[in-house]
Enzyme design. Structure first.
Site, mmCIF file in Angstrom:
data_model
loop_
_atom_site.group_PDB
_atom_site.id
_atom_site.type_symbol
_atom_site.label_atom_id
_atom_site.label_comp_id
_atom_site.label_asym_id
_atom_site.label_seq_id
_atom_site.Cartn_x
_atom_site.Cartn_y
_atom_site.Cartn_z
ATOM 1 N N ASN A 136 0.751 -1.298 0.068
ATOM 2 C CA ASN A 136 -0.055 0.010 0.003
ATOM 3 C C ASN A 136 0.831 1.117 -0.160
ATOM 4 O O ASN A 136 0.329 2.374 -0.471
ATOM 5 C CB ASN A 136 -0.935 -0.056 1.179
ATOM 6 C CG ASN A 136 -0.471 -0.043 2.651
ATOM 7 O OD1 ASN A 136 0.749 -0.615 2.726
ATOM 8 N ND2 ASN A 136 -1.135 0.507 3.417
ATOM 9 N N GLU A 232 3.616 -6.174 12.123
ATOM 10 C CA GLU A 232 2.888 -4.697 12.031
ATOM 11 C C GLU A 232 1.518 -5.291 10.980
ATOM 12 O O GLU A 232 1.879 -5.551 9.836
ATOM 13 C CB GLU A 232 3.706 -3.632 11.111
ATOM 14 C CG GLU A 232 4.858 -3.349 12.011
ATOM 15 C CD GLU A 232 4.444 -2.356 13.143
ATOM 16 O OE1 GLU A 232 3.353 -2.163 13.604
ATOM 17 O OE2 GLU A 232 5.355 -2.326 14.274
ATOM 18 N N CYS A 266 -3.320 1.278 6.611
ATOM 19 C CA CYS A 266 -3.520 0.396 7.869
ATOM 20 C C CYS A 266 -4.090 1.160 8.883
ATOM 21 O O CYS A 266 -4.935 0.763 9.573
ATOM 22 C CB CYS A 266 -2.258 -0.084 8.138
ATOM 23 S SG CYS A 266 -0.847 0.998 8.603
HETATM 24 P P1 NAD Z 1 -0.959 -9.323 2.804
HETATM 25 O O1 NAD Z 1 -0.929 -9.985 4.188
HETATM 26 O O2 NAD Z 1 -1.839 -10.206 2.094
HETATM 27 O O3 NAD Z 1 0.555 -9.887 2.402
HETATM 28 C C1 NAD Z 1 1.819 -9.218 3.097
HETATM 29 C C2 NAD Z 1 2.824 -9.895 2.531
HETATM 30 O O4 NAD Z 1 2.905 -11.201 3.152
HETATM 31 C C3 NAD Z 1 3.187 -9.855 0.790
HETATM 32 O O5 NAD Z 1 4.270 -9.545 0.650
HETATM 33 C C4 NAD Z 1 2.575 -11.594 0.852
HETATM 34 O O6 NAD Z 1 3.193 -11.823 -0.282
HETATM 35 C C5 NAD Z 1 3.106 -11.883 1.893
HETATM 36 N N1 NAD Z 1 2.662 -13.355 2.261
HETATM 37 C C6 NAD Z 1 1.566 -13.805 2.272
HETATM 38 N N2 NAD Z 1 1.368 -14.770 2.792
HETATM 39 C C7 NAD Z 1 2.519 -15.301 3.213
HETATM 40 C C8 NAD Z 1 2.988 -16.435 3.932
HETATM 41 N N3 NAD Z 1 2.249 -17.411 4.442
HETATM 42 N N4 NAD Z 1 4.217 -16.501 4.668
HETATM 43 C C9 NAD Z 1 4.937 -15.357 4.348
HETATM 44 N N5 NAD Z 1 4.664 -14.260 3.666
HETATM 45 C C10 NAD Z 1 3.308 -14.256 3.082
HETATM 46 O O7 NAD Z 1 -1.188 -8.107 3.009
HETATM 47 P P2 NAD Z 1 -1.192 -6.947 1.896
HETATM 48 O O8 NAD Z 1 -2.653 -7.088 1.142
HETATM 49 O O9 NAD Z 1 -0.117 -7.194 1.042
HETATM 50 O O10 NAD Z 1 -1.154 -5.700 2.649
HETATM 51 C C11 NAD Z 1 -2.424 -5.110 3.146
HETATM 52 C C12 NAD Z 1 -2.329 -5.270 4.747
HETATM 53 O O11 NAD Z 1 -1.161 -4.849 5.232
HETATM 54 C C13 NAD Z 1 -3.671 -4.427 5.310
HETATM 55 O O12 NAD Z 1 -4.221 -5.422 6.183
HETATM 56 C C14 NAD Z 1 -2.757 -3.436 5.861
HETATM 57 O O13 NAD Z 1 -3.745 -2.898 7.364
HETATM 58 C C15 NAD Z 1 -1.446 -3.964 6.539
HETATM 59 N N6 NAD Z 1 -0.616 -3.059 6.765
HETATM 60 C C16 NAD Z 1 -0.348 -2.759 8.109
HETATM 61 C C17 NAD Z 1 0.786 -1.933 8.189
HETATM 62 C C18 NAD Z 1 1.311 -1.495 9.856
HETATM 63 O O14 NAD Z 1 2.238 -0.977 9.937
HETATM 64 N N7 NAD Z 1 0.503 -2.045 10.748
HETATM 65 C C19 NAD Z 1 1.158 -0.896 7.061
HETATM 66 C C20 NAD Z 1 0.838 -1.243 6.057
HETATM 67 C C21 NAD Z 1 -0.095 -2.289 5.721
#
Ligand code: NAD
Length: 463
Positions: A136, A232, A266
């Site tokens: 994002n 996070e 997020c």
């Molecule tokens: P996601 O959980 O789908 O993916 C995040 C990352 O994890 C990607 O690189 C993905 O390929 C990887 N991934 C997926 N499955 C995995 C596994 N089993 N093992 C290891 N890696 C794996 O999230 P997204 O759609 O990319 O991002 C959006 C989410 O991120 C929202 O929930 C948002 O709130 C959160 N977010 C949190 C913060 C924070 O600082 N708290 C900041 C930005 C985004």
């Protein structure tokens, strides 16, 4: 994904291909972690100041490639170009501040001095870190999630999101051009399967940013290895508007906090909870602001809202809104895609008459949709706000300073914004309560989760 490549598509141009990146094989991932292990032996012995010089090079290269980076990010994920430039500008400031302060935060410090001895605290690297990032804020997530770990003396293998591999590839090439020693920083590309393979390697620390669902899987993998995991994760942050709030200012702030980055933030305000006496006025004001937005081509300077980042995000959002509709919610404005624009466009949406069981209340909503619930007294407002598995941030609107502080103390969230006052600051730690994560990154405190603390007592006469 096709033919062992990640295909990066433009969500504002009917998902046309922007470019492709080869998916890393298991052998390449293993080799990257081995190289990171080897490089860490020397990198870990450098002073923090020496490590900072590489980040000064990297920062200059971001400056020199500013417009290319901003445009690529917009093409890959649909963020309006003004927002992409803002993100790149933000990261330049962030790096400048970290370079100026990391040596001070990571310096050994004397904890106590006794007659015969001194007790000092030292920050040491864990070793090799696996970093897994979302899409994002592609530039921000890439830099923020790796820089503090590297400055702490660890080496990094990063797996960026499959949704924006080209932005990550460009940033990785700038890291290379900044002359970081071989093996200190490497990128591997792919989806969750590549992330899982990376976590199976010989690593000492995991830093994950993404959804709470994935974060829980990552936590399990880290637990099996008994290594620390900095998590996070997602949010479904409440915003409470009390009856004494300045509604003009509050509604503009609510709009900004919910709809920035097409609602894909997020820590955004995702559930609005409004006192029953001002509910209708708040809804009417928000409707006017929402309907004045210009949704369209994110490369057009006049656009204030682009598409969602990907088709899968659009589908999920449609399902969540449909669920609310079926439960009798009122769609005040929006509630559908924009068929005249081809891509992942969704009308900015306001929904009232929501039941607490609705998916848009129970789940994280990552898109331009704001739900509104009513409350009648402070206790009920706090209870509705805390009735979520998440705890990243919360927003309070009131003219009563005592109430502001009282409610802030009772909200289960890591970040609180009162009357639109941002919690962002150079020094502030970022992170949440409950299923929004474990640990904090950013600011000064971010260094303490990515380094090991060692306490040494030694004879005073040695000093
Ligand atoms: P996601 O959980 O789908 O993916 C995040 C990352 O994890 C990607 O690189 C993905 O390929 C990887 N991934 C997926 N499955 C995995 C596994 N089993 N093992 C290891 N890696 C794996 O999230 P997204 O759609 O990319 O991002 C959006 C989410 O991120 C929202 O929930 C948002 O709130 C959160 N977010 C949190 C913060 C924070 O600082 N708290 C900041 C930005 C985004």
């Amino acid at each position: 994904m096709s033919d062992n490549h990640l295909i990066s598509t433009n969500p504002a141009k009917n998902y046309e291909e922007v470019g492709r990146v080869a998916v890393s094989t298991s052998k390449q991932i293993e080799a990257a972690v081995r190289a990171a292990r080897e490089a860490q032996r020397t990198w870990g012995t450098l002073s923090v100041g020496e490590r900072c010089t590489y980040f000064e090079n990297f920062r200059s290269l971001i400056k020199n490639n500013f417009e290319e980076l901003a445009r690529l990010q917009t093409q890959e994920m649909g963020k309006p170009i003004s927002g992409s430039r803002g993100e790149c500008k933000g990261i330049l400031h962030w790096l400048k501040w970290q370079i100026a302060h990391a040596p001070e935060f990571l310096a050994p410090r004397t904890l106590d001095t006794y007659e015969d001895r001194n007790v000092t605290l030292h920050f040491e690297p864990y070793g090799v870190a696996a970093v897994i990032a979302p899409w994002n804020y592609p530039t921000y997530q890439f830099v923020l999630n790796t820089a503090q770990i590297l400055l702490g003396g660890n080496t990094v293998v990063l797996k960026p999101s499959e949704e924006c591999p080209l932005t990550s590839q460009l940033l990785a090439s700038l890291m290379h051009d900044a002359s970081f020693p071989e093996g200190v920083f490497q990128c591997v590309y792919g989806d969750g399967a590549v992330g899982r393979t990376l976590l199976e390697q010989d690593i000492n620390l995991v830093s994950f940013t993404g959804s709470s669902q994935t974060g829980k899987e990552v936590y399990k993998q880290a637990a099996k290895k008994f290594i620390p995991a900095l998590l996070e994760m997602g949010g479904s942050s409440p915003g409470i508007v009390f009856e004494d709030a300045n509604l003009e200012i509050s509604c503009q702030s609510v709009y900004d906090q919910r709809f920035d980055n097409c609602g894909q933030v997020c820590c955004a305000l995702k559930r609005l909870i409004v006192h029953e006496s001002v509910h209708d006025e708040v809804v009417a004001k928000l409707k006017i602001i929402i309907e004045s937005q210009v949704t369209g081509d994110p490369l057009d300077e006049k656009t204030t809202m682009g598409p969602l980042a990907a088709e899968r995000q659009l589908k999920l959002l449609e399902e969540q809104v449909e669920d609310a509709r079926e439960r009798g919610a009122t769609i005040i404005t929006g509630g559908e895609g924009l068929s005249e624009l081809s891509g992942a466009f969704y009308k900015p949406t306001l929904i009232s008459n929501i039941t607490s069981e609705s998916r848009i209340v129970r789940e994280e909503v990552f898109g331009p949709v704001l739900s509104v619930q009513k409350f009648s007294d402070e206790e009920q407002a706090i209870s509705l706000a805390n009735d979520t598995p998440y705890g990243l941030s919360a927003f309070i609107y009131t003219d009563d300073s005592e109430r502001g502080s009282r409610v802030a103390a009772r909200l289960q969230a890591g970040l609180i914004n009162i009357n639109g006052c941002s919690f962002s600051s150079d020094r502030a730690p970022f992170g949440g309560y409950k299923e929004s994560g474990i640990g904090r990154n950013d600011g000064e405190f971010g260094y303490y989760g990515v380094t090991q603390m060692k306490v040494i007592g030694k004879p005073k006469k040695w000093v």
